[in-house]
Design a protein around this motif. Structure first.
Motif, PDB file in Angstrom:
ATOM      1  N   CYS A  11     -34.594 -11.591 -66.686  1.00  0.00           N
ATOM      2  CA  CYS A  11     -33.393 -12.120 -66.029  1.00  0.00           C
ATOM      3  C   CYS A  11     -33.686 -12.682 -64.663  1.00  0.00           C
ATOM      4  N   LEU A  12     -34.267 -11.907 -63.806  1.00  0.00           N
ATOM      5  CA  LEU A  12     -34.555 -12.386 -62.455  1.00  0.00           C
ATOM      6  C   LEU A  12     -35.949 -11.925 -62.112  1.00  0.00           C
ATOM      7  N   LEU A  13     -36.883 -12.828 -61.873  1.00  0.00           N
ATOM      8  CA  LEU A  13     -38.256 -12.464 -61.605  1.00  0.00           C
ATOM      9  C   LEU A  13     -38.408 -12.273 -60.110  1.00  0.00           C
ATOM     10  N   VAL A  14     -38.932 -11.079 -59.756  1.00  0.00           N
ATOM     11  CA  VAL A  14     -38.662 -10.526 -58.445  1.00  0.00           C
ATOM     12  C   VAL A  14     -39.673 -10.771 -57.369  1.00  0.00           C
ATOM     13  N   THR A  15     -39.491  -9.969 -56.287  1.00  0.00           N
ATOM     14  CA  THR A  15     -40.246 -10.047 -55.066  1.00  0.00           C
ATOM     15  C   THR A  15     -41.537  -9.269 -55.177  1.00  0.00           C
ATOM     16  N   PRO A  16     -42.356  -9.303 -54.145  1.00  0.00           N
ATOM     17  CA  PRO A  16     -43.603  -8.559 -54.187  1.00  0.00           C
ATOM     18  C   PRO A  16     -43.377  -7.100 -54.521  1.00  0.00           C
ATOM     19  N   PRO A 166     -32.454 -15.286 -52.873  1.00  0.00           N
ATOM     20  CA  PRO A 166     -32.716 -16.027 -51.644  1.00  0.00           C
ATOM     21  C   PRO A 166     -31.872 -15.486 -50.497  1.00  0.00           C
ATOM     22  N   VAL A 167     -32.215 -15.852 -49.282  1.00  0.00           N
ATOM     23  CA  VAL A 167     -31.382 -15.542 -48.120  1.00  0.00           C
ATOM     24  C   VAL A 167     -30.060 -16.292 -48.264  1.00  0.00           C
ATOM     25  N   VAL A 168     -28.944 -15.594 -48.093  1.00  0.00           N
ATOM     26  CA  VAL A 168     -27.608 -16.204 -48.143  1.00  0.00           C
ATOM     27  C   VAL A 168     -27.146 -16.431 -46.705  1.00  0.00           C
ATOM     28  N   THR A 169     -26.649 -17.633 -46.409  1.00  0.00           N
ATOM     29  CA  THR A 169     -26.272 -17.984 -45.040  1.00  0.00           C
ATOM     30  C   THR A 169     -24.809 -18.391 -44.957  1.00  0.00           C
ATOM     31  N   ALA A 170     -24.117 -17.889 -43.937  1.00  0.00           N
ATOM     32  CA  ALA A 170     -22.740 -18.299 -43.631  1.00  0.00           C
ATOM     33  C   ALA A 170     -22.742 -18.959 -42.261  1.00  0.00           C
ATOM     34  N   ARG A 171     -22.039 -20.073 -42.139  1.00  0.00           N
ATOM     35  CA  ARG A 171     -21.988 -20.809 -40.882  1.00  0.00           C
ATOM     36  C   ARG A 171     -20.726 -20.464 -40.116  1.00  0.00           C
ATOM     37  N   GLY A 172     -20.874 -20.016 -38.885  1.00  0.00           N
ATOM     38  CA  GLY A 172     -19.734 -19.770 -38.011  1.00  0.00           C
ATOM     39  C   GLY A 172     -18.841 -18.639 -38.481  1.00  0.00           C
ATOM     40  N   GLY A 173     -17.799 -18.384 -37.709  1.00  0.00           N
ATOM     41  CA  GLY A 173     -16.837 -17.358 -38.068  1.00  0.00           C
ATOM     42  C   GLY A 173     -16.769 -16.242 -37.050  1.00  0.00           C
ATOM     43  N   THR A 174     -15.943 -15.272 -37.366  1.00  0.00           N
ATOM     44  CA  THR A 174     -15.743 -14.106 -36.510  1.00  0.00           C
ATOM     45  C   THR A 174     -15.994 -12.856 -37.318  1.00  0.00           C
ATOM     46  N   VAL A 175     -16.689 -11.890 -36.732  1.00  0.00           N
ATOM     47  CA  VAL A 175     -16.923 -10.601 -37.371  1.00  0.00           C
ATOM     48  C   VAL A 175     -16.437  -9.508 -36.434  1.00  0.00           C
ATOM     49  N   THR A 313     -22.549 -10.244 -55.589  1.00  0.00           N
ATOM     50  CA  THR A 313     -23.580 -10.584 -56.568  1.00  0.00           C
ATOM     51  C   THR A 313     -24.682  -9.539 -56.584  1.00  0.00           C
ATOM     52  N   THR A 314     -25.096  -9.082 -55.412  1.00  0.00           N
ATOM     53  CA  THR A 314     -26.103  -8.028 -55.335  1.00  0.00           C
ATOM     54  C   THR A 314     -25.616  -6.770 -56.036  1.00  0.00           C
ATOM     55  N   PHE A 315     -24.366  -6.407 -55.807  1.00  0.00           N
ATOM     56  CA  PHE A 315     -23.798  -5.223 -56.456  1.00  0.00           C
ATOM     57  C   PHE A 315     -23.806  -5.403 -57.973  1.00  0.00           C
ATOM     58  N   ARG A 316     -23.383  -6.569 -58.432  1.00  0.00           N
ATOM     59  CA  ARG A 316     -23.350  -6.817 -59.875  1.00  0.00           C
ATOM     60  C   ARG A 316     -24.750  -6.742 -60.488  1.00  0.00           C
ATOM     61  N   ASP A 317     -25.740  -7.344 -59.807  1.00  0.00           N
ATOM     62  CA  ASP A 317     -27.113  -7.278 -60.301  1.00  0.00           C
ATOM     63  C   ASP A 317     -27.611  -5.839 -60.372  1.00  0.00           C
ATOM     64  N   ASP A 318     -27.274  -5.048 -59.371  1.00  0.00           N
ATOM     65  CA  ASP A 318     -27.812  -3.692 -59.290  1.00  0.00           C
ATOM     66  C   ASP A 318     -27.119  -2.719 -60.228  1.00  0.00           C
ATOM     67  N   LEU A 362     -27.538 -13.005 -44.865  1.00  0.00           N
ATOM     68  CA  LEU A 362     -27.567 -11.799 -45.681  1.00  0.00           C
ATOM     69  C   LEU A 362     -28.968 -11.641 -46.254  1.00  0.00           C
ATOM     70  N   LEU A 363     -29.626 -10.546 -45.890  1.00  0.00           N
ATOM     71  CA  LEU A 363     -30.985 -10.256 -46.341  1.00  0.00           C
ATOM     72  C   LEU A 363     -30.974  -9.014 -47.225  1.00  0.00           C
ATOM     73  N   VAL A 364     -31.845  -8.968 -48.219  1.00  0.00           N
ATOM     74  CA  VAL A 364     -31.983  -7.783 -49.051  1.00  0.00           C
ATOM     75  C   VAL A 364     -33.467  -7.504 -49.263  1.00  0.00           C
TER      76      VAL A 364
END
Length: 542
Positions: A11-16, A166-175, A313-318, A362-364
């Motif tokens: 399904c998803l071929l992974v990291t090191p 991959p790294v997921v990126t969001a531009r701008g906003g407030t947290v 998506t990470t939750f669904r994959d896991d 977003l990094l994992v």
């Protein structure tokens, strides 16, 4: 052991893999090449399944558009199998045991008649077309449950089922930035408001307040799901078992990552997706963490859609793999430990604050986080302030990056926990960094924190790097970065960096860490002996 060969794609071929890329084997040059079959190649091999008898072996092929498989054969030098007479495109799975393989992959599965054998100890596999070799791959020492993905001239082994996100990126906003134990209500706010979906991921979960929020969301009609680590260090407590029993009885889906097909050493991520908001934090869902009864922690609430979607998506994959075990099945026949209650009370020093960000990443782990964090540290030109419960080995990537930054003239500060179970180790680490800084005449300093009544211990895992902030579950050691599932946010912006910079500065000033190492050793020796007489040693999450 030898057994059936299968052709497959995962399904998803992974990291090191564990402790960095596991490289064994190579792509070998074909004796003769079929120039009429461009792009047809062996992508991966899976010679050593977890299943008894190695049922479900496979090899992964990448093929060009409209490829007639019937013209190809697969050979190990001793026997060969002709592929089925089907026309395919892209990446395909061909297997002599399609029913066993389909649950493991996310691509078309084609049955294979005949079975050349693959040895777990190593093999050379050839793909031929009309008698001419198209591709050839040699591998050695296939570990159980690992897939060997061909990467250039090498094969990299990794557990089957790991993601390669991959790294997921969001531009701008407030947290909304917050700290613990100062603001225990902040991470609960999104949970208490959810009425559509509530996905909670953690290492452990024993907080009654969190359980209340989950049950009430379920009562409002939200779909509520929980994912936790199956084998936490120090065993699962009775209080947590009661909490999870209660959730299941209320109709909440609770799963734990465990068993022989486990893709990660630990599911250590700490986040929640609540409707269109997400919480990412450094703390466990327990009184000592999100309850505000013990630990210094950092956290963020964000509504940035790409980050929220990436976490979902990470939750669904896991939760969608064979190592995600239902709580009812997991708990059957198990005994649980009597845990210790966290009952501390601490003043609010830092209020939750809405801050603007220029960008959020977003990094994992093990997919992309360590690489991106090393890049961030290598890009620093003014300041790096790191807070961690403890850190890994001297020559591990993140610590090497800190020393490189200091050599460039960047002011580097490292603040470590004073918790009784890591204080002696952290004192040695601080002393080594200090000696190195003096020897190299670099602006690097390190301390063991002194809470001074503002919290019990450091459990935060964060950093301020110029105008960027790191917040998440990742302990800075190689095992966590390459074997665990961790979630981290990298936030860009002067406001968010200013907020956490103030938190770090206050905690840095709260303790000097200046006692001579000899005196610390004497005091620690007496103190630890006294503590061990009355409490259970647990070097896991506190």
């Amino acid at each position: 052991m030898r057994s059936l060969v299968t052709l497959a794609l995962i399904c998803l071929l992974v990291t090191p893999a564990v402790c960095g890329p596991g490289v064994a084997g190579a792509r070998t040059a074909p004796a003769t090449t079929d120039a009429t079959a461009p792009g047809t190649s062996i992508h991966a091999v899976y010679p050593n399944p977890v299943a008894s008898g190695d049922t479900g072996e496979f090899v992964v092929l990448d093929v060009s558009d409209g490829t007639a498989l019937g013209r190809y054969t697969l050979s190990d030098g001793q026997s060969r199998a002709t592929l089925p007479n089907e026309t395919v495109t892209g990446t395909v799975v061909v297997t002599a045991a399609p029913e066993a393989v389909r649950p493991l992959v996310d691509h078309p599965v084609v049955g294979l008649a005949g079975h050349p054998e693959l040895a777990n100890s190593g093999e050379q596999l050839r793909l031929t077309r009309d008698g001419r070799t198209v591709d050839s791959v040699r591998y050695t020492d296939a570990s159980e449950g690992e897939i060997g993905v061909v990467s250039g001239s090498a094969i990299r082994w990794r557990p089957l089922g790991r993601t390669d996100r991959p790294v997921v990126t969001a531009r701008g906003g407030t947290v909304r930035a917050f700290t613990l134990p100062d603001a225990p209500g902040t991470p609960l706010g999104p949970l208490r408001a959810a009425d559509d979906r509530l996905l909670l991921a953690g290492y452990t979960l024993s907080s009654e307040r969190v359980a209340d929020a989950l049950v009430r969301a379920k009562d409002r009609g939200a779909r509520v799901r929980v994912l936790l680590e199956g084998e936490p260090v120090g065993e699962r407590t009775r209080a947590e078992a009661r909490t999870l029993d209660r959730l299941v009885e209320a109709g909440v889906e609770v799963r734990l990552l465990s068993g022989p097909r486990a893709r990660y050493r630990y599911h250590h991520a700490k986040y929640a997706v609540a409707d269109d908001r997400a919480v990412v934090l450094t703390e466990n869902w327990k009184p000592a963490g999100t309850g505000g009864n013990s630990s210094r922690g950092w956290g963020v609430v964000t509504g940035q859609s790409s980050v929220v979607d990436g976490l979902a998506t990470t939750f669904r994959d896991d939760t969608g793999w064979q190592d995600a075990t239902a709580w009812d099945s997991y708990r059957r026949g198990r005994q649980f430990e009597r845990g210790e209650r966290a009952v501390g009370s601490y003043p609010q020093q830092f209020e939750p604050t809405a801050v603007t960000v220029e960008r959020t990443e977003l990094l994992v782990t093990p997919d992309n986080a360590q690489r991106r964090l090393v890049e961030t540290l290598d890009d620093a030109d003014r300041r790096i302030a790191v807070v961690q419960p403890t850190v890994g080995g001297w020559d591990e990537p993140l610590l090497r990056a800190l020393r490189r930054a200091a050599k460039r003239g960047v002011e580097v500060r490292l603040l470590l926990s004073d918790a009784w179970y890591v204080r002696e180790e952290n004192t040695r680490t601080v002393e080594r960094f200090r000696e190195w800084a003096e020897r190299t005449d670099t602006p690097l300093s390190a301390r063991v924190a002194e809470p001074a009544g503002r919290y019990e211990k450091i459990h935060a895992k964060g950093a301020v790097v110029d105008d960027r902030v790191v917040v998440g579950s990742l302990n800075w050691n190689e095992q966590a970065a390459t074997e665990n599932r961790e979630v981290v946010l990298l936030l860009h912006g002067t406001e968010v960096a200013s907020y956490y910079g103030r938190v770090f500065d206050a905690d840095w000033q709260g303790g000097t860490g200046d006692l001579p190492l000899e005196l610390l050793g004497i005091g620690l020796g007496v103190g630890i002996l006294a503590v061990l007489a009355v409490r259970r040693v647990d070097f896991g999450e506190k």
